[in-house]
Design a protein around this motif. Structure first.
Motif, PDB file in Angstrom:
ATOM      1  N   ILE A  82      -4.428  26.697 -84.260  1.00 54.82           N
ATOM      2  CA  ILE A  82      -4.305  25.546 -85.160  1.00 54.82           C
ATOM      3  C   ILE A  82      -4.057  26.036 -86.583  1.00 54.82           C
ATOM      4  O   ILE A  82      -3.206  25.508 -87.298  1.00 54.82           O
ATOM      5  CB  ILE A  82      -5.550  24.639 -85.070  1.00 54.82           C
ATOM      6  N   PHE A  83      -4.801  27.056 -87.000  1.00 53.83           N
ATOM      7  CA  PHE A  83      -4.613  27.621 -88.341  1.00 53.83           C
ATOM      8  C   PHE A  83      -3.182  28.120 -88.521  1.00 53.83           C
ATOM      9  O   PHE A  83      -2.536  27.833 -89.527  1.00 53.83           O
ATOM     10  CB  PHE A  83      -5.606  28.753 -88.596  1.00 53.83           C
ATOM     11  N   LYS A  84      -2.680  28.863 -87.545  1.00 56.34           N
ATOM     12  CA  LYS A  84      -1.318  29.401 -87.650  1.00 56.34           C
ATOM     13  C   LYS A  84      -0.277  28.279 -87.708  1.00 56.34           C
ATOM     14  O   LYS A  84       0.701  28.381 -88.447  1.00 56.34           O
ATOM     15  CB  LYS A  84      -1.025  30.357 -86.487  1.00 56.34           C
ATOM     16  N   ALA A  85      -0.483  27.221 -86.961  1.00 53.94           N
ATOM     17  CA  ALA A  85       0.452  26.088 -86.999  1.00 53.94           C
ATOM     18  C   ALA A  85       0.415  25.407 -88.371  1.00 53.94           C
ATOM     19  O   ALA A  85       1.462  25.065 -88.933  1.00 53.94           O
ATOM     20  CB  ALA A  85       0.110  25.086 -85.898  1.00 53.94           C
ATOM     21  N   LEU A  86      -0.793  25.220 -88.919  1.00 49.97           N
ATOM     22  CA  LEU A  86      -0.924  24.624 -90.246  1.00 49.97           C
ATOM     23  C   LEU A  86      -0.301  25.521 -91.313  1.00 49.97           C
ATOM     24  O   LEU A  86       0.387  25.046 -92.219  1.00 49.97           O
ATOM     25  CB  LEU A  86      -2.399  24.363 -90.573  1.00 49.97           C
TER      26      LEU A  86
END
Length: 169
Positions: A82-86
């Motif tokens: 999720i962090f990488k997508a954000l």
């Protein structure tokens, strides 16, 4: 807790049950076709059992219940993904120039507790993205300071708010 009056609560229940509302100033109800989506981070079943939430309203609202797990319940792999997508959203094309997210950054995200859930994770991604974009690199020192700020964020208290709730009667 500031509660909605029993009369107002009865109006809401009737609207849910009958699918009709009376406009302000009108004398007769009109039929409406609507679906109500309600969300809470509280366990309403427990609140009904303890008398803190009206059972009659709960059973009108609880048609479909969805449990959305917290970041901690999702686990480290989901939290990092999720962090990488954000972060990719923040950086856009610049992510290609910067290259793969460093392992130390992924590890730090995995180890960080986010009581604010995805909102807090999004804020961290934006901080990291701004640093990386401005410096054209993954500056470990500055990014670790940003992560430390996230870890040091006190939990927010909403006790000063007086939002109306449906209370037991």
């Amino acid at each position: 807790t500031h509660c909605i009056s029993s009369a107002a609560s009865d109006v809401y229940k009737r609207q849910l049950e009958d699918g009709a509302v009376t406009r302000l100033g009108a004398t007769s109800p009109i039929r409406v076709d609507f679906r109500l989506v309600a969300a809470t981070n509280r366990n309403l079943r427990e609140m009904v059992a303890s008398g803190e939430f009206r059972a009659d309203l709960f059973y009108r609202l609880a048609v479909i219940e969805l449990h959305v797990p917290s970041l901690e319940e999702r686990g480290e792999i989901d939290k990092i993904a999720i962090f990488k997508a954000l972060l990719a959203n923040v950086l856009g094309d610049q992510l290609e120039v910067l290259g793969e997210t460093p392992h130390w950054l992924s590890d730090a995200v995995a180890e960080t507790y986010f009581p604010g859930n995805v909102r807090q994770l999004r804020n961290l991604a934006e901080r990291v993205g701004v640093i990386a974009r401005q410096l054209h690199s993954w500056d470990q020192h500055l990014i670790q300071r940003a992560i430390a700020l996230t870890r040091g964020t006190p939990s927010v208290s909403y006790t000063h708010l007086t939002l109306p709730t449906i209370c037991s009667v």
